[in-house]
Enzyme design. Structure first.
Site, short mmCIF file in Angstrom:
data_model
loop_
_atom_site.label_atom_id
_atom_site.label_comp_id
_atom_site.label_asym_id
_atom_site.label_seq_id
_atom_site.Cartn_x
_atom_site.Cartn_y
_atom_site.Cartn_z
N ASP A 406 0.85 -1.18 0.00
CA ASP A 406 0.00 0.00 0.00
C ASP A 406 0.90 1.25 0.00
O ASP A 406 1.88 1.33 0.75
CB ASP A 406 -0.88 -0.01 1.25
CG ASP A 406 -1.89 1.11 1.23
OD1 ASP A 406 -2.96 0.91 0.64
OD2 ASP A 406 -1.60 2.18 1.81
N ASN A 414 -2.89 12.94 -3.55
CA ASN A 414 -4.04 13.39 -4.33
C ASN A 414 -4.48 14.78 -3.89
O ASN A 414 -4.83 15.65 -4.71
CB ASN A 414 -5.20 12.41 -4.17
CG ASN A 414 -5.04 11.18 -5.06
OD1 ASN A 414 -4.42 11.25 -6.12
ND2 ASN A 414 -5.59 10.05 -4.64
N ASP A 423 -2.68 9.55 -10.32
CA ASP A 423 -2.72 8.45 -11.29
C ASP A 423 -1.34 8.18 -11.86
O ASP A 423 -0.96 7.02 -12.11
CB ASP A 423 -3.69 8.79 -12.42
CG ASP A 423 -5.15 8.77 -11.96
OD1 ASP A 423 -5.41 8.23 -10.85
OD2 ASP A 423 -6.01 9.29 -12.70
N GLU A 449 -4.93 2.36 -4.01
CA GLU A 449 -3.47 2.43 -4.00
C GLU A 449 -2.85 1.13 -3.50
O GLU A 449 -1.66 1.09 -3.20
CB GLU A 449 -3.01 3.62 -3.12
CG GLU A 449 -3.30 3.47 -1.65
CD GLU A 449 -4.66 4.00 -1.25
OE1 GLU A 449 -4.85 4.34 -0.08
OE2 GLU A 449 -5.56 4.08 -2.13
#
Length: 534
Positions: A406, A414, A423, A449
């Site tokens: 992760d 973000n 992205d 993620e």
């Protein structure tokens, strides 16, 4: 009516196949005629055999009846001789010898007085004269005082015999006993002389004689004499006073074609019979010879039909196989299709249409299959592929290791740089996973993620080392946001940490959670202590 037309370059219409159907129909008709002929021949031969056996039984019954009439007359004459008192005591034995020699009907003769004592015998063995008869047959003769023919019984001589008796009365009508003749059933006797000694018969036919109670008194197998066969359907008819013929199963369980008749003078019965299998074998031989003669023509016709059918059906069969493979999704097994010219017009048109359809279907199938198993953002395998692969490994009980990872604090990426940069970071990680994994390992996007590596036949230590390599490499390289990003990773393996994929993934998730709790940017191998102290 659609007319058959020939098209240059397009083959002929499917209606030409009707010719092959006609030829095949001829073959089936021949087979049907053979079966019908077999049954008809069998029925006809069975009827003839039944009738011949009844004729044989009737002729033999006439012969036996004639002989028994002669026996009765001879004993009646002897009875008249012994009705004179002095004849019963004066040279009685010599007279019995004379009677037995002149008639040759009986194996022995005896003179019995009204008390049942034997007063004279022929042949005289020295031990019969003076004995009192106690058999049921002799008691019946003494009681009923009329001409009798007994059932088979064992006499004082230990022989199985039939007793034929004639009562003796004085001139004034006083009963004085009887004169009797015996037939030794197991020895040479009058029945052998009348009916003959039956030798082996090619078709298995034979005849036998029963008394009015179903006891065998003559049979080609001497050992059967004395057996009671009243349960035999033909013998049951005889005991009911009837003659005729029938198909039956005898007391030995053998199907027979039997004819039977009554001997009126003694109410005996004669059965002449033939095994039913003999008729079947005979008819089978006839049919076999017929088939042997026609076989070359049928084989030639069959080869012609097979050749024509194969030639005509091949293109359609080939297209059907291709369609089946495509329906199963096995497109890799479908050879390259190309337009071919066949004799069948319809096959050519169908082949052309199927080639076009297969090309479109193949392209769509390949695209859909790739889309269904690929994550659109990263190009890695997706969650669906991940679940399917682990389920397959579970079925095979194949060992493997799982690295669940992760991105640390991805939400802040973000929030700070925007989702487009987020992205790019995900794609950046995907590229590093592909570069860092071994050949044969699988990299998947697990969700959001979260990413996962699957190591077939890999153990936990190997997976941990691979996880550390990826984590460390990611730490020292700038991500698309201008600085490095870090990973937290959890490692577990099958079957060490779980008995199923769900359990192993859960263990890897617990290890990942432990890595987060301990400060992130680290790899943790699952251990039982993690389960008890999350």
């Amino acid at each position: 009516m659609h007319r058959l037309r020939f098209w240059r370059g397009k083959g002929i219409h499917l209606s030409v196949i009707f010719t092959a159907v006609v030829v095949l129909s001829v073959t089936l008709t021949a087979a049907l005629n053979t079966i019908v002929g077999f049954e008809a021949q069998k029925d006809s031969l069975s009827r003839n055999t039944l009738e011949l056996n009844q004729i044989t039984a009737n002729e033999l019954s006439v012969a036996v009846d004639t002989i028994f009439d002669s026996m009765t007359q001879s004993l009646n004459s002897a009875s008249a001789h012994f009705s004179i008192s002095e004849n019963r005591v004066k040279e009685a034995a010599k007279w019995l010898d004379f009677v037995r020699g002149s008639m040759s009907f009986f194996n022995s003769l005896a003179l019995v007085d009204e008390s049942g004592k034997i007063t004279a015998a022929s042949p005289d063995n020295g031990d019969l004269v003076g004995q009192v008869l106690k058999s049921a047959a002799s008691k019946q003769a003494l009681t009923e005082r009329k001409p009798l023919v007994s059932e088979p019984y064992v006499a004082v001589t230990n022989r199985l015999i039939v007793l034929v008796s004639q009562p003796i009365f004085d001139g004034d009508g006083t009963y004085r006993g009887f004169i009797c003749g015996t037939i030794y059933l197991h020895g040479s006797n009058v029945l052998d002389k009348i009916l003959g000694k039956q030798g082996p018969n090619l078709n298995g036919s034979y005849y036998y004689v029963v008394d009015k109670k179903g006891n065998i008194i003559y049979h080609p197998e001497k050992i059967r004499i004395g057996d009671n066969v009243a349960s035999n359907p033909a013998v049951a008819e005889i005991m009911a006073g009837k003659g005729g013929h029938m198909k039956l199963v005898n007391t030995k369980g053998v199907p027979m074609l039997s004819g039977y008749a009554i001997v009126p003078s003694v109410q005996w019965g004669i059965v002449s019979q033939t095994p039913a299998a003999t008729v079947t074998d005979s008819v089978r031989g006839i049919v076999a010879r017929m088939a042997l003669v026609s076989m070359p023509f049928i084989l030639l016709l069959a080869l012609l039909v097979i050749g024509v059918s194969h030639r005509l059906a091949f293109p359609l069969r080939r297209l059907a196989v291709y369609a089946s493979l495509l329906n199963k999704g096995e497109t890799d097994k479908v050879p390259a299709l190309r337009l071919r010219h066949h004799l069948i017009y319809e096959a050519n048109e169908l082949n052309r249409a199927v080639i076009d359809a297969f090309r479109v279907m193949g392209d769509r199938t390949e695209a859909l299959s790739l889309e269904a198993q690929t994550d659109a953002l990263t190009g890695l395998h997706n969650r669906r592929f991940f679940d399917s692969l682990l389920a397959s490994w579970d079925r095979q009980q194949m060992p493997y290791a799982v690295v669940l990872m992760d991105l640390d604090r991805f939400k802040s990426v973000n929030d700070t740089y925007g989702h487009l940069k987020g992205d790019e970071v995900l794609r950046f990680l995907a590229a590093r996973l592909i570069a860092g994994k071994r050949d044969g390992d699988y990299a998947c996007r697990y969700g959001g993620e979260e990413f996962v590596l699957l190591l077939p036949y890999g153990d936990k230590e190997l997976a941990y080392q691979l996880a550390e390599n990826i984590r460390i490499a990611l730490m020292v390289e700038d991500a698309p946001i201008g600085k490095p990003v870090t990973l937290s990773l959890g490692v577990a393996s099958y079957p060490e940490d779980g008995a199923s994929a769900a359990e192993v993934v859960h263990c890897a998730d617990l290890a990942l959670y432990q890595a987060k709790e301990k400060g992130r940017n680290r790899s943790v191998m699952y251990a039982a202590s993690i389960q008890s102290n999350p």
